[in-house]
Motif scaffolding. Structure first.
Motif, PDB file in Angstrom:
ATOM      1  N   UNK A  91       0.839  -1.195   0.000  1.00  0.00           N
ATOM      2  CA  UNK A  91       0.000   0.000   0.000  1.00  0.00           C
ATOM      3  C   UNK A  91       0.878   1.250   0.000  1.00  0.00           C
ATOM      4  N   UNK A 106      -4.706   6.070   1.946  1.00  0.00           N
ATOM      5  CA  UNK A 106      -4.105   4.894   1.321  1.00  0.00           C
ATOM      6  C   UNK A 106      -4.621   4.675  -0.089  1.00  0.00           C
ATOM      7  N   UNK A 107      -3.759   4.099  -0.916  1.00  0.00           N
ATOM      8  CA  UNK A 107      -4.186   3.635  -2.223  1.00  0.00           C
ATOM      9  C   UNK A 107      -4.818   2.259  -2.124  1.00  0.00           C
ATOM     10  N   UNK A 108      -5.195   1.722  -3.279  1.00  0.00           N
ATOM     11  CA  UNK A 108      -5.887   0.443  -3.300  1.00  0.00           C
ATOM     12  C   UNK A 108      -4.946  -0.749  -3.236  1.00  0.00           C
TER      13      UNK A 108
ATOM     14  N   UNK B  36      -9.843   1.937  10.080  1.00  0.00           N
ATOM     15  CA  UNK B  36      -9.870   1.875   8.623  1.00  0.00           C
ATOM     16  C   UNK B  36     -10.688   0.659   8.203  1.00  0.00           C
ATOM     17  N   UNK B  38     -11.402  -2.053   4.870  1.00  0.00           N
ATOM     18  CA  UNK B  38     -10.927  -2.554   3.574  1.00  0.00           C
ATOM     19  C   UNK B  38     -12.017  -3.423   2.980  1.00  0.00           C
ATOM     20  N   UNK B  44      -7.385   0.699   1.763  1.00  0.00           N
ATOM     21  CA  UNK B  44      -7.781   1.068   3.119  1.00  0.00           C
ATOM     22  C   UNK B  44      -8.450   2.434   3.101  1.00  0.00           C
ATOM     23  N   UNK B  88     -13.088  -6.008   5.942  1.00  0.00           N
ATOM     24  CA  UNK B  88     -12.145  -6.168   7.039  1.00  0.00           C
ATOM     25  C   UNK B  88     -11.893  -4.795   7.653  1.00  0.00           C
ATOM     26  N   UNK B  90      -9.767  -2.425  10.392  1.00  0.00           N
ATOM     27  CA  UNK B  90      -8.474  -2.323  11.067  1.00  0.00           C
ATOM     28  C   UNK B  90      -8.475  -1.154  12.036  1.00  0.00           C
TER      29      UNK B  90
END
Lengths: 115, 111
Positions: A91, A106-108, B36, B38, B44, B88, B90
């Motif tokens: 990431x 964050x990126x994917x 976060x 996902x 994220x 998910x 976090x």
């Protein structure tokens, strides 16, 4: 909403080969990061980068790894000679400023499979 | 050193039921806490964060979390979940300029 973009989304490489993962952070951000997540494990910090130099790195970030901001928009992670245990989701992230209240975006992710 | 423990690796729940995802942290200094999410095949995404002030923090998608200093917890809650909440989750604590993540909790919402 601005976002961090990463390429490739998935890469398969042979052990020993060099890999470059690319990221375009959010345009007005100054701090850049790489994290990784090995399948089934925690998301782990690798490195942070500011003002064209590494500001902090983890013990994972050994001599096989390097980061670079080759131009005004890209931020890359290079793995010089990949090992099987480098297989993970990588990431990229960025933040506008340093500081506790600053959100890290964050990126994917780029999924790297080393065979 | 700051660390995060997510007590449940998976939480199955029926649609429209309430859910709580647990997170405990260890820190000897002021903490800045984050959740976060996902979603499958995605990155994220920040749900919410606690920096200071009100201990009840509201985030996106109807989630909220409560910072409890005495119990060193930052549990995530939603009163009524949807199938689309399957993901998910976090918990993370800020350490300097980086995040330390928990192991994650997979929320599975069943119809």
């Amino acid at each position: 909403e601005p976002e961090v973009t990463q390429t490739p989304s998935h890469q398969v490489t042979q052990m020993g080969q060099e890999v470059i993962l690319r990221c375009v952070p959010i345009s007005n951000h100054l701090y850049f990061y790489w994290y990784r997540q090995i399948l089934g494990q925690k998301v782990e910090f690798l490195v942070s980068f500011y003002n064209n130099e590494i500001s902090e790195k983890s013990e994972i970030f050994d001599d096989q790894f390097s980061v670079e901001r080759p131009d005004g928009s890209n931020f890359t992670l290079k793995i010089r000679s990949t090992k099987l245990e480098d297989s993970a989701m990588y990431f990229c992230a960025s933040s506008q400023q340093f500081g506790s209240g600053n959100t890290i975006y964050f990126g994917e992710g780029s999924w790297l499979t080393v065979v | 050193a700051q660390s995060v423990t997510q007590l449940d690796s998976q939480v199955p729940v029926f649609e429209e039921a309430p859910v709580e995802l647990r997170c405990n942290y260890s820190s000897s200094v002021s903490v800045y806490l984050f959740w976060y999410v996902q979603y499958p095949n995605q990155g994220l995404q920040l749900l919410l964060k606690y920096l200071s002030g009100s201990t009840l923090v509201k985030g996106i998608n109807g989630f909220e979390a409560e910072f409890n200093k005495s119990q060193t917890s930052f549990h995530l809650r939603k009163p009524s979940v949807h199938i689309s909440d399957t993901a998910e989750y976090f918990c993370a604590v800020r350490r300097g300029n980086k995040l330390v993540f928990g192991a994650g909790t997979i929320l599975r919402v069943k119809s």
